[in-house]
Design a protein around this motif. Structure first.
Motif, PDB file in Angstrom:
ATOM      1  N   ASP A 566       0.840  -1.184   0.000  1.00 59.53           N
ATOM      2  CA  ASP A 566       0.000   0.000   0.000  1.00 59.53           C
ATOM      3  C   ASP A 566       0.885   1.248   0.000  1.00 59.53           C
ATOM      4  O   ASP A 566       2.113   1.176   0.075  1.00 59.53           O
ATOM      5  CB  ASP A 566      -0.969  -0.008   1.174  1.00 59.53           C
ATOM      6  N   TYR A 567       0.250   2.408  -0.093  1.00 63.58           N
ATOM      7  CA  TYR A 567       1.017   3.646  -0.259  1.00 63.58           C
ATOM      8  C   TYR A 567       1.898   3.940   0.950  1.00 63.58           C
ATOM      9  O   TYR A 567       2.955   4.551   0.828  1.00 63.58           O
ATOM     10  CB  TYR A 567       0.067   4.815  -0.516  1.00 63.58           C
ATOM     11  N   GLY A 568       1.477   3.511   2.150  1.00 61.45           N
ATOM     12  CA  GLY A 568       2.302   3.744   3.329  1.00 61.45           C
ATOM     13  C   GLY A 568       3.600   2.958   3.295  1.00 61.45           C
ATOM     14  O   GLY A 568       4.622   3.409   3.812  1.00 61.45           O
ATOM     15  N   GLU A 569       3.574   1.786   2.638  1.00 58.68           N
ATOM     16  CA  GLU A 569       4.774   0.964   2.556  1.00 58.68           C
ATOM     17  C   GLU A 569       5.733   1.435   1.470  1.00 58.68           C
ATOM     18  O   GLU A 569       6.924   1.139   1.532  1.00 58.68           O
ATOM     19  CB  GLU A 569       4.385  -0.495   2.305  1.00 58.68           C
ATOM     20  N   VAL A 570       5.229   2.132   0.462  1.00 56.78           N
ATOM     21  CA  VAL A 570       6.099   2.581  -0.635  1.00 56.78           C
ATOM     22  C   VAL A 570       6.464   4.062  -0.521  1.00 56.78           C
ATOM     23  O   VAL A 570       7.364   4.531  -1.231  1.00 56.78           O
ATOM     24  CB  VAL A 570       5.425   2.330  -2.001  1.00 56.78           C
ATOM     25  N   ASN A 571       5.826   4.807   0.371  1.00 58.26           N
ATOM     26  CA  ASN A 571       6.107   6.232   0.528  1.00 58.26           C
ATOM     27  C   ASN A 571       7.526   6.431   1.071  1.00 58.26           C
ATOM     28  O   ASN A 571       7.839   5.995   2.173  1.00 58.26           O
ATOM     29  CB  ASN A 571       5.091   6.844   1.485  1.00 58.26           C
ATOM     30  N   PRO A 572       8.421   7.113   0.333  1.00 60.39           N
ATOM     31  CA  PRO A 572       9.819   7.257   0.773  1.00 60.39           C
ATOM     32  C   PRO A 572      10.026   8.304   1.863  1.00 60.39           C
ATOM     33  O   PRO A 572      11.166   8.599   2.223  1.00 60.39           O
ATOM     34  CB  PRO A 572      10.541   7.656  -0.515  1.00 60.39           C
ATOM     35  N   PHE A 573       8.973   8.862   2.413  1.00 61.12           N
ATOM     36  CA  PHE A 573       9.098   9.863   3.475  1.00 61.12           C
ATOM     37  C   PHE A 573       9.720   9.222   4.723  1.00 61.12           C
ATOM     38  O   PHE A 573       9.378   8.104   5.105  1.00 61.12           O
ATOM     39  CB  PHE A 573       7.724  10.438   3.812  1.00 61.12           C
ATOM     40  N   TYR A 574      10.614   9.956   5.384  1.00 62.14           N
ATOM     41  CA  TYR A 574      11.265   9.476   6.610  1.00 62.14           C
ATOM     42  C   TYR A 574      10.486   9.956   7.829  1.00 62.14           C
ATOM     43  O   TYR A 574      10.268  11.155   8.007  1.00 62.14           O
ATOM     44  CB  TYR A 574      12.703   9.976   6.691  1.00 62.14           C
ATOM     45  N   ASN A 575      10.085   9.006   8.669  1.00 63.59           N
ATOM     46  CA  ASN A 575       9.421   9.335   9.931  1.00 63.59           C
ATOM     47  C   ASN A 575      10.496   9.469  11.011  1.00 63.59           C
ATOM     48  O   ASN A 575      11.113   8.492  11.424  1.00 63.59           O
ATOM     49  CB  ASN A 575       8.426   8.233  10.302  1.00 63.59           C
ATOM     50  N   ILE A 576      10.724  10.724  11.475  1.00 66.18           N
ATOM     51  CA  ILE A 576      11.812  10.994  12.420  1.00 66.18           C
ATOM     52  C   ILE A 576      11.229  11.500  13.739  1.00 66.18           C
ATOM     53  O   ILE A 576      11.804  12.362  14.404  1.00 66.18           O
ATOM     54  CB  ILE A 576      12.813  12.010  11.819  1.00 66.18           C
ATOM     55  N   SER A 577      10.049  10.991  14.117  1.00 65.26           N
ATOM     56  CA  SER A 577       9.467  11.399  15.393  1.00 65.26           C
ATOM     57  C   SER A 577      10.354  10.958  16.559  1.00 65.26           C
ATOM     58  O   SER A 577      10.352  11.585  17.612  1.00 65.26           O
ATOM     59  CB  SER A 577       8.059  10.818  15.543  1.00 65.26           C
ATOM     60  N   ASP A 578      11.125   9.870  16.374  1.00 66.23           N
ATOM     61  CA  ASP A 578      12.166   9.461  17.322  1.00 66.23           C
ATOM     62  C   ASP A 578      13.467   9.392  16.537  1.00 66.23           C
ATOM     63  O   ASP A 578      13.660   8.479  15.731  1.00 66.23           O
ATOM     64  CB  ASP A 578      11.834   8.103  17.936  1.00 66.23           C
ATOM     65  N   PRO A 579      14.409  10.352  16.729  1.00 66.64           N
ATOM     66  CA  PRO A 579      15.627  10.406  15.915  1.00 66.64           C
ATOM     67  C   PRO A 579      16.514   9.176  16.029  1.00 66.64           C
ATOM     68  O   PRO A 579      17.390   8.967  15.187  1.00 66.64           O
ATOM     69  CB  PRO A 579      16.343  11.652  16.440  1.00 66.64           C
ATOM     70  N   HIS A 580      16.316   8.353  17.062  1.00 63.42           N
ATOM     71  CA  HIS A 580      17.115   7.141  17.202  1.00 63.42           C
ATOM     72  C   HIS A 580      16.426   5.912  16.598  1.00 63.42           C
ATOM     73  O   HIS A 580      17.042   4.854  16.476  1.00 63.42           O
ATOM     74  CB  HIS A 580      17.430   6.870  18.673  1.00 63.42           C
TER      75      HIS A 580
END
Length: 830
Positions: A566-580
């Motif tokens: 689905d689109y959430g699995e292919v979206n190349p956006f980086y989720n950095i809510s936790d930088p580690h």
């Protein structure tokens, strides 16, 4: 696999041998409909009597289409009765069954009983679990503890389904499931499945259908199968409804249903809402990483997260029986759900030299918040035409579902070192999603024992999303980060066609259904430098079933399924809510493909007991798995992050699963016991980056056991207890946690069973459920502990209101299904 095929071959050979010795038997078929509304009457009782006998020797209940098929009846002359509460008994004398033949009594028109008292409720209580030829049905409305929670709580009680603490659902150990509402797709599931299932009150659910081996008529998506949530409605004449309310320490919900039907026109309206009150979960995480220079890094995180959820659903549907053979249904639904999370995490980062001496120790505190909201609208129009020939049907369906989703998040990390400035990000991500399904299906019976079915379908998906990201600068201001701000459009179209055949072979000894479905998928996404090619999918399916007698059946099925990313699995956006702990999508994902075989045996008893045992084998290629990689330094769009675990999904080799399921329901007087045992062993074969990509083989054994007991006391008082345990299991990179929960419920009915009050307790003796898991990879090891507060107490109230009108429609009175003359109550069949 070889031994499995040999076992199946032996079973089929046994069938053929047994078939040679079961001659001289016939079967009895027919269909039951309401003479006034022309709607099928499900759960009507069909009984077969020997001439002169006052007790039936065989019988069955009609299915959801009102049809029945009684097998293995010796040649002879019989009397058949059709009975359902609220209707006049229909009697057919001298039904002749011949050797190896099929006797049909045609379409039975049940006439409503006009002598009903005002305000009488008609109650036809189906069993909690039903095993049908193509699916298993869990009748949630008859389950006591299921009514106080949400859909996610109801799913916990469904055989073959596993739900973890976070609301992740698996069917036969597979999380790739196609969810439907009333047989139709909904965009409410696309944004966040766990939140959507938390927003549907259990009191609004009529039943849940589990289809592990879908036929060619169903979409090929979902390697795990299909779960169809059926919401409550009513096709009974008159005006009636119900109100359900639950108040509790952790969860609250309510629902309102109103049904009105006069003659051939009916309206159903409902509104339901659900809220999970503030829940605080405790989190502890410890990670050890080996650096290339021989040093060692340690990260320790300890904190909490407060979570709230809420949502509502509303719907309005219209049903118009234009003629006895033309039916039109239209519906509109408005849904909303959302959640908010707020937490604080204390962090300690330590660096040790080669000798083990502490070189650096840095402490910090991270504040984070996130909000998610989704609004969706569902529209559908369904036209169904039946013909004079029994079983001939034409159906056209168009559905469109659109949603508006918004994600807001914020995180800030402050350090105790005076020379280090705070870091942080915040984002605002709005998006829209629309899916339209157009399908046409036709069924044509060629002979009494052979029919053809075919159809075509188009699925049009269109999604837009905007990513707005701000970064905290040295002066403490949030400024737009152009490297992480962008928008994209995602379009996917699916063009499908199918054909299937249903036949009875060897003098009705075997019922066979074969199908072939073809789907062509095109995908367009404006991700930079990414082209997603189109692909064609051919999905065969087969079901072979044999009814040993009126109480026993055995079924063997095969299906080919795929799981499209689905689109959430292919979206190349980086989720950095936790930088580690950073995650991103993979636009190069290919669809996962699955072949599965299932063998099941079902037995029912006159006492009301039921037993089912089944086994399955599933083999996936291009298996989609999440993989985590450790980075000393990770650069994301120009920004540097240290000591990072990056999680991303990828096609990683193959996965094979061999498992079984045992279900039993046993009434002992006024006590009813139900238990389900699910066991499976999974083998993953994938490249191992920690060993120069050598082939890694991981075996994981997992089991689930639950037990439900309810007791009917005098004076309409009932008590129930339910417990569920799911074992831990290995993954490609560690272990998944085990979990156990239990609940108690009592209910008192009054006002002639129109009203009830109940008390519910979930995990009353345990404040937290501990979730311990591990993750390992190249040069790192991580241990995590989550403590989830599941203890809660609640009170439930329900009330049914309205009268049922059994007056006949004068225009239809005295007409049979073909528009002919009256059929007398004691007349003969067609």
């Amino acid at each position: 696999m070889r031994s499995y095929i040999l076992s199946v071959s032996f079973i089929l050979l046994s069938f053929c041998t047994f078939a040679q010795n079961t001659g001289g038997k016939g079967k009895l078929i027919g269909k039951v409909i309401d003479a006034t509304t022309q709607q099928p009457v499900d759960y009507a009782t069909v009984s077969v009597f020997k001439q002169g006998s006052t007790s039936p020797f065989n019988g069955i209940s009609t299915d959801e289409k009102g049809t029945f098929n009684i097998q293995s009846i010796a040649a002879g002359d019989y009397r058949v009765t059709v009975d359902f509460l609220g209707y006049k008994k229909y009697i057919v004398e001298h039904v002749i069954v011949k050797d190896g033949g099929t006797a049909t009594i045609g379409t039975v028109l049940l006439q409503p009983n006009q002598n009903q008292l005002k305000g009488v409720d008609i109650i036809a209580k189906a069993p909690i679990i039903e095993n049908r030829i193509d699916k298993m049905v869990f009748n949630a409305q008859n389950d006591l503890t299921a009514q106080s929670g949400a859909a996610i709580d109801v799913l916990k009680k469904v055989p073959q389904v596993t739900v973890d603490i976070d609301g992740n659902v698996e069917l036969q150990g597979n999380a790739n499931i196609r969810f439907l509402i009333n047989g139709k797709p909904s965009s409410i599931f696309g944004a966040s499945l766990a939140d959507a299932l938390q927003a549907i009150p259990g009191s609004q659910i009529k039943s849940i259908e589990v289809i592990t081996s879908p036929g060619a008529k169903y979409d090929a998506a979902g390697t795990g199968g299909i779960i169809n949530i059926i919401l409550k409605d009513s096709k009974v004449s008159g005006i009636n409804g119900s109100v359900n309310l639950t108040a509790g320490t952790r969860q609250e919900n309510g629902s309102f249903n109103l049904n009105a039907r006069k003659g051939n026109f009916g309206v159903n309206a409902f509104f339901s809402g659900n809220a999970m009150l503030n829940t605080r979960a405790l989190n502890t995480n410890k990670r050890t990483s080996s650096n290339p220079d021989g040093s060692r890094s340690e990260l320790f995180q300890d904190g909490y997260a407060d979570t709230k959820r809420s949502g509502y659903q509303s719907g309005l549907s219209f049903n118009w029986s234009i003629t006895p053979k033309d039916d039109l249904t239209a519906s509109v639904g408005f849904d909303h759900f959302g959640n908010s999370n707020k937490g604080i995490t204390n962090q300690e980062e330590s660096l040790y030299g080669i000798s083990g001496a502490l070189l650096n120790d840095l402490n910090s505190i991270r504040n984070s918040e996130s909000r998610f909201s989704a609004y969706s609208t569902d529209l559908s129009l369904n036209y169904k035409k039946t013909f004079a020939k029994e079983g001939q049907e034409l159906e056209f369906l168009i559905t469109t579902s659109s949603s508006k989703n918004t994600v807001n998040y914020f995180q800030r990390q402050d350090y105790d070192a005076p020379m280090m400035t705070a870091t942080g990000t915040r984002g605002y991500n709005p998006g829209r999603d629309r899916e339209t399904n157009i399908s046409l299906d036709y069924t044509h019976p060629v002979t009494k024992n052979f029919s053809l079915e075919g159809g075509a379908k188009v699925v049009l998906e269109n999604l837009t999303n905007t990513i707005n990201t701000d970064t905290l600068d040295a002066a403490g201001n949030y400024l737009n980060n152009a490297n992480q701000t962008y928008g994209f459009n995602y379009k996917r179209n699916i063009y499908a066609g199918y054909i299937s055949t249903t036949a009875s072979l060897f003098k009705n000894f075997l019922d066979v259904k074969l199908g072939l479905r073809n789907e062509y998928t095109t995908t367009n996404a404006d991700f930079p430098g990414v082209v997603i090619p189109g692909y064609n999918t051919v999905a065969p399916s087969a079901v072979i079933s044999h009814k040993l007698d009126a109480t026993q059946s055995i079924k063997l099925s095969y299906s080919f399924r795929i799981e499209r990313p689905d689109y959430g699995e292919v979206n190349p956006f980086y989720n950095i809510s936790d930088p580690h702990n950073i995650s991103t999508g993979n636009p190069n994902l290919k669809p996962e493909k699955s072949n599965s075989v299932e063998l099941g045996y079902n037995r029912s008893f006159n006492s009301g007991a039921n037993f089912y045992v089944g086994s399955f084998y599933r083999h996936n290629t291009d298996d989609i798995q999440q993989y985590t990689t450790q980075f000393d330094t990770l650069v994301v769009n120009g920004d540097r992050y240290t000591n990072v675990l990056l999680s991303q999904r990828a096609n990683r080799g193959t996965q094979s699963t061999l498992g079984g399921n045992i279900f039993a329901s046993v009434p002992v007087g006024k006590l009813n016991l139900r238990s389900n045992i699910f066991i499976a062993n999974r083998w993953n074969t994938a490249p191992d980056p920690a060993n120069n990509n050598a082939i890694q083989r991981v075996s994981a054994f997992n089991y689930r056991i639950n037990l439900n007991a309810n007791y009917q006391f005098p004076n309409n008082f009932m008590a129930e207890i339910f417990g569920n345990y799911n074992s831990s299991a290995r993954t490609l990179q560690g272990t998944r946690p085990q979990f156990f929960w239990y609940n108690f419920a009592v209910r008192k009915q009054f006002l002639d069973k129109k009203a009830s009050i109940g008390l519910v307790a979930n995990n009353p003796f345990n404040k937290y459920v501990d979730q311990y898991s591990t993750t390992t990879g190249v040069s790192f090891n991580q241990e995590s502990l989550r403590q989830m507060p599941l203890r809660s107490f609640g009170i439930t109230l329900s009330y049914k209101f309205g009268k049922l009108d059994f007056a006949k429609d004068k225009e239809k009175e005295g007409r049979d299904n073909n528009g002919g003359t009256d059929i007398p109550e004691s007349g003969g069949g067609k």
